[in-house]
Design an enzyme around this catalytic site. Structure first.
Site, PDB file in Angstrom:
ATOM      1  N   ALA A  70     -41.889 -12.359   5.062  1.00 55.29           N
ATOM      2  CA  ALA A  70     -40.711 -11.799   4.382  1.00 55.29           C
ATOM      3  C   ALA A  70     -39.846 -10.987   5.333  1.00 55.29           C
ATOM      4  CB  ALA A  70     -41.160 -10.923   3.222  1.00 55.29           C
ATOM      5  N   LEU A  74     -39.111  -3.525   5.234  1.00 57.71           N
ATOM      6  CA  LEU A  74     -37.928  -2.726   4.917  1.00 57.71           C
ATOM      7  C   LEU A  74     -38.266  -1.262   4.643  1.00 57.71           C
ATOM      8  CD1 LEU A  74     -36.106  -5.414   2.732  1.00 57.71           C
ATOM      9  CD2 LEU A  74     -35.493  -4.701   5.047  1.00 57.71           C
ATOM     10  N   GLU A 120     -36.764 -14.978  12.685  1.00 52.36           N
ATOM     11  CA  GLU A 120     -36.601 -14.595  14.100  1.00 52.36           C
ATOM     12  C   GLU A 120     -37.902 -14.841  14.871  1.00 52.36           C
ATOM     13  OE1 GLU A 120     -33.576 -11.169  14.726  1.00 52.36           O
ATOM     14  OE2 GLU A 120     -34.781 -10.589  13.005  1.00 52.36           O
ATOM     15  N   GLU A 140     -30.187 -10.324   5.831  1.00 53.38           N
ATOM     16  CA  GLU A 140     -29.744  -9.059   6.428  1.00 53.38           C
ATOM     17  C   GLU A 140     -28.383  -8.619   5.893  1.00 53.38           C
ATOM     18  OE1 GLU A 140     -31.326 -11.426   7.998  1.00 53.38           O
ATOM     19  OE2 GLU A 140     -32.729 -10.590   9.433  1.00 53.38           O
ATOM     20  N   ARG A 143     -28.644  -7.065   2.617  1.00 55.22           N
ATOM     21  CA  ARG A 143     -29.332  -5.763   2.639  1.00 55.22           C
ATOM     22  C   ARG A 143     -28.498  -4.691   3.355  1.00 55.22           C
ATOM     23  NH1 ARG A 143     -32.568  -7.549  -0.797  1.00 55.22           N
ATOM     24  NH2 ARG A 143     -34.176  -9.043  -0.206  1.00 55.22           N
TER      25      ARG A 143
HETATM   26  C1  1HE Z   1     -41.912  -6.105   1.303  1.00 57.61           C
HETATM   27  C2  1HE Z   1     -41.057  -7.038   1.936  1.00 57.61           C
HETATM   28  C3  1HE Z   1     -40.316  -6.574   3.053  1.00 57.61           C
HETATM   29  C4  1HE Z   1     -42.035  -8.026   0.300  1.00 57.61           C
HETATM   30  N1  1HE Z   1     -40.482  -5.295   3.438  1.00 57.61           N
HETATM   31  N2  1HE Z   1     -42.037  -4.860   1.730  1.00 57.61           N
HETATM   32  N3  1HE Z   1     -36.528  -9.355   4.119  1.00 57.61           N
HETATM   33  C5  1HE Z   1     -36.081  -9.562   2.859  1.00 57.61           C
HETATM   34  O1  1HE Z   1     -35.034  -9.128   2.481  1.00 57.61           O
HETATM   35  C6  1HE Z   1     -37.027 -10.306   1.964  1.00 57.61           C
HETATM   36  C7  1HE Z   1     -37.665  -9.337   1.001  1.00 57.61           C
HETATM   37  N4  1HE Z   1     -38.727  -9.942   0.204  1.00 57.61           N
HETATM   38  C8  1HE Z   1     -38.480 -10.800  -0.811  1.00 57.61           C
HETATM   39  O2  1HE Z   1     -37.368 -11.180  -1.083  1.00 57.61           O
HETATM   40  C9  1HE Z   1     -39.654 -11.219  -1.634  1.00 57.61           C
HETATM   41  O3  1HE Z   1     -40.731 -10.290  -1.404  1.00 57.61           O
HETATM   42  C10 1HE Z   1     -40.193 -12.646  -1.301  1.00 57.61           C
HETATM   43  C11 1HE Z   1     -39.170 -13.691  -1.783  1.00 57.61           C
HETATM   44  C12 1HE Z   1     -40.457 -12.839   0.192  1.00 57.61           C
HETATM   45  C13 1HE Z   1     -41.546 -12.867  -2.025  1.00 57.61           C
HETATM   46  O4  1HE Z   1     -41.371 -12.599  -3.417  1.00 57.61           O
HETATM   47  P1  1HE Z   1     -42.643 -12.283  -4.329  1.00 57.61           P
HETATM   48  O5  1HE Z   1     -42.161 -12.197  -5.742  1.00 57.61           O
HETATM   49  O6  1HE Z   1     -43.731 -13.252  -4.007  1.00 57.61           O
HETATM   50  O7  1HE Z   1     -43.225 -10.852  -3.824  1.00 57.61           O
HETATM   51  P2  1HE Z   1     -42.693  -9.369  -4.139  1.00 57.61           P
HETATM   52  O8  1HE Z   1     -43.201  -8.934  -5.466  1.00 57.61           O
HETATM   53  O9  1HE Z   1     -41.219  -9.261  -3.923  1.00 57.61           O
HETATM   54  O10 1HE Z   1     -43.373  -8.530  -2.971  1.00 57.61           O
HETATM   55  C14 1HE Z   1     -44.770  -8.236  -2.966  1.00 57.61           C
HETATM   56  C15 1HE Z   1     -44.944  -6.921  -2.233  1.00 57.61           C
HETATM   57  O11 1HE Z   1     -44.499  -7.069  -0.879  1.00 57.61           O
HETATM   58  C16 1HE Z   1     -44.081  -5.826  -2.823  1.00 57.61           C
HETATM   59  O12 1HE Z   1     -44.737  -4.608  -2.596  1.00 57.61           O
HETATM   60  P3  1HE Z   1     -45.555  -3.861  -3.795  1.00 57.61           P
HETATM   61  O13 1HE Z   1     -46.132  -2.649  -3.151  1.00 57.61           O
HETATM   62  O14 1HE Z   1     -44.532  -3.592  -4.860  1.00 57.61           O
HETATM   63  O15 1HE Z   1     -46.599  -4.852  -4.262  1.00 57.61           O
HETATM   64  C17 1HE Z   1     -42.830  -5.847  -1.959  1.00 57.61           C
HETATM   65  O16 1HE Z   1     -42.143  -4.627  -1.935  1.00 57.61           O
HETATM   66  C18 1HE Z   1     -43.444  -6.155  -0.603  1.00 57.61           C
HETATM   67  N5  1HE Z   1     -42.487  -6.761   0.297  1.00 57.61           N
HETATM   68  N6  1HE Z   1     -41.135  -8.216   1.290  1.00 57.61           N
HETATM   69  C19 1HE Z   1     -41.302  -4.478   2.780  1.00 57.61           C
HETATM   70  N7  1HE Z   1     -39.517  -7.371   3.739  1.00 57.61           N
HETATM   71  C20 1HE Z   1     -35.840  -7.137  13.228  1.00 57.61           C
HETATM   72  S1  1HE Z   1     -34.607  -7.053  12.080  1.00 57.61           S
HETATM   73  C21 1HE Z   1     -35.002  -8.173  10.825  1.00 57.61           C
HETATM   74  C22 1HE Z   1     -34.270  -7.826   9.581  1.00 57.61           C
HETATM   75  C23 1HE Z   1     -34.853  -8.479   8.392  1.00 57.61           C
HETATM   76  O17 1HE Z   1     -35.902  -9.098   8.447  1.00 57.61           O
HETATM   77  S2  1HE Z   1     -33.971  -8.344   6.939  1.00 57.61           S
HETATM   78  C24 1HE Z   1     -34.812  -9.318   5.792  1.00 57.61           C
HETATM   79  C25 1HE Z   1     -35.871  -8.526   5.082  1.00 57.61           C
END
Ligand code: 1HE
Length: 268
Positions: A70, A74, A120, A140, A143
């Site tokens: 993912a 964040l 990446e 990105e 966000r």
């Molecule tokens: C996270 C992250 C994360 C999940 N950072 N905690 N990336 C994104 O914008 C993608 C963000 N994630 C999602 O959109 C979804 O999690 C997914 C589509 C990947 C998966 O969905 P799903 O329904 O299977 O899982 P979920 O319920 O959203 O997430 C499960 C847990 O993982 C949940 O935490 P919990 O404590 O509530 O159980 C989420 O908060 C956590 N989680 N993704 C932190 N990314 C070097 S610069 C690069 C810049 C970027 O990468 S920007 C893109 C970031």
């Protein structure tokens, strides 16, 4: 040969290291957070590649759970100052560069979300296998942030700056088949078949001479990025070094004496 634990010191729990013969496996093992990449995980990737035994010839990288990754964790972003963010991003560059321009090719096996920093990371690998479930996105823009793991450098080289601009401005996703067509993945396989394909490719790649693989990983991208005269020169030097090796000479002899396979086209 069965897969066994690969003994690399100081690996965090979010990185699983195994080996099977001369192929090594690196699994992102943080499925409860969808393999979101935090500082510990980046450090684990660095430790893994630094500690890879010399007899390993290729690496297969994959993710535990339903998603490859993912992207950036964040939750860590909210606590960094501007200058800390610069150093954080530069650290990703250093760690990903180290294996992209390292000693052994890395085959990424992708499924589910391959988004943001996850894409990446995949882009720094040498070969990408996508299962049907894989999808690619750069959220990105949505966000309010920007890529920081080398995406601006690597992803335009795969799909062009124009497509990447669209992905970042709109947050659109591309499915596995589209990803294959546009160059985000090299191979597309049925659900659950990614590892099998990744291992098959890693074994194939591991049969090449070390110097050829080194040239492909280290000279080719630099030549492609650089000026033509310098590129021709580097190519000639690399070609001479590779073909002068004892192993190359014996492989050439094998072909000429009809002991080596021909370069025939098959269904592959
Ligand atoms: C996270 C992250 C994360 C999940 N950072 N905690 N990336 C994104 O914008 C993608 C963000 N994630 C999602 O959109 C979804 O999690 C997914 C589509 C990947 C998966 O969905 P799903 O329904 O299977 O899982 P979920 O319920 O959203 O997430 C499960 C847990 O993982 C949940 O935490 P919990 O404590 O509530 O159980 C989420 O908060 C956590 N989680 N993704 C932190 N990314 C070097 S610069 C690069 C810049 C970027 O990468 S920007 C893109 C970031």
């Amino acid at each position: 040969m069965p897969r066994t634990k690969l003994d690399i010191k100081n690996l965090p729990a979010s990185v699983t290291a195994e080996r099977d013969g001369d192929i090594a496996f690196l699994r992102l093992s943080r499925p409860e957070k969808r393999n979101a990449i935090n500082d510990t995980l980046v450090g684990g990737i660095e430790t893994y590649f630094a500690g890879l035994p010399e007899d390993i010839r290729a690496v297969v990288l994959s993710g535990d759970g339903d998603h490859f990754s993912a992207g950036l964790d964040l939750s860590e972003l909210t606590v960094r100052t501007t200058v800390e963010s610069v150093h954080h991003s530069r650290n990703w560059h250093r760690v990903f560069d180290a294996f992209e321009f390292g000693k052994v090719p890395v085959v990424a096996v992708l499924h589910g979300a391959v988004v943001g920093g996850g894409l990446e990371l995949a882009a720094a690998c040498h070969i990408r296998v996508a299962e049907q479930s894989a999808y690619f996105a750069l959220p990105e823009g949505v966000r309010g942030i920007y890529v920081g793991g080398g995406g601006s450098v690597r992803i335009p080289r795969l799909i062009g700056a124009s497509r990447m601009m669209d992905m970042m401005l709109t947050g659109r996703t591309y499915g596995a088949e589209e990803g294959l067509a546009m160059g985000l993945a090299h191979y597309l396989v049925e659900p659950g078949k990614g590892l099998e394909k990744g291992i098959e490719i890693a074994k194939r790649v591991a049969e090449n001479t070390r110097i050829t693989n080194y040239a492909i990983m280290n000279a080719l991208p630099r030549i492609a990025d650089g000026d033509r005269p310098g590129g021709y020169m580097m190519e000639s030097l690399m070609a001479a070094i590779a073909s002068g090796s004892e192993e190359a000479q014996s492989r050439l002899k094998d072909f000429l004496e009809k002991r080596a396979p021909k370069a025939l086209h098959n269904k592959g």
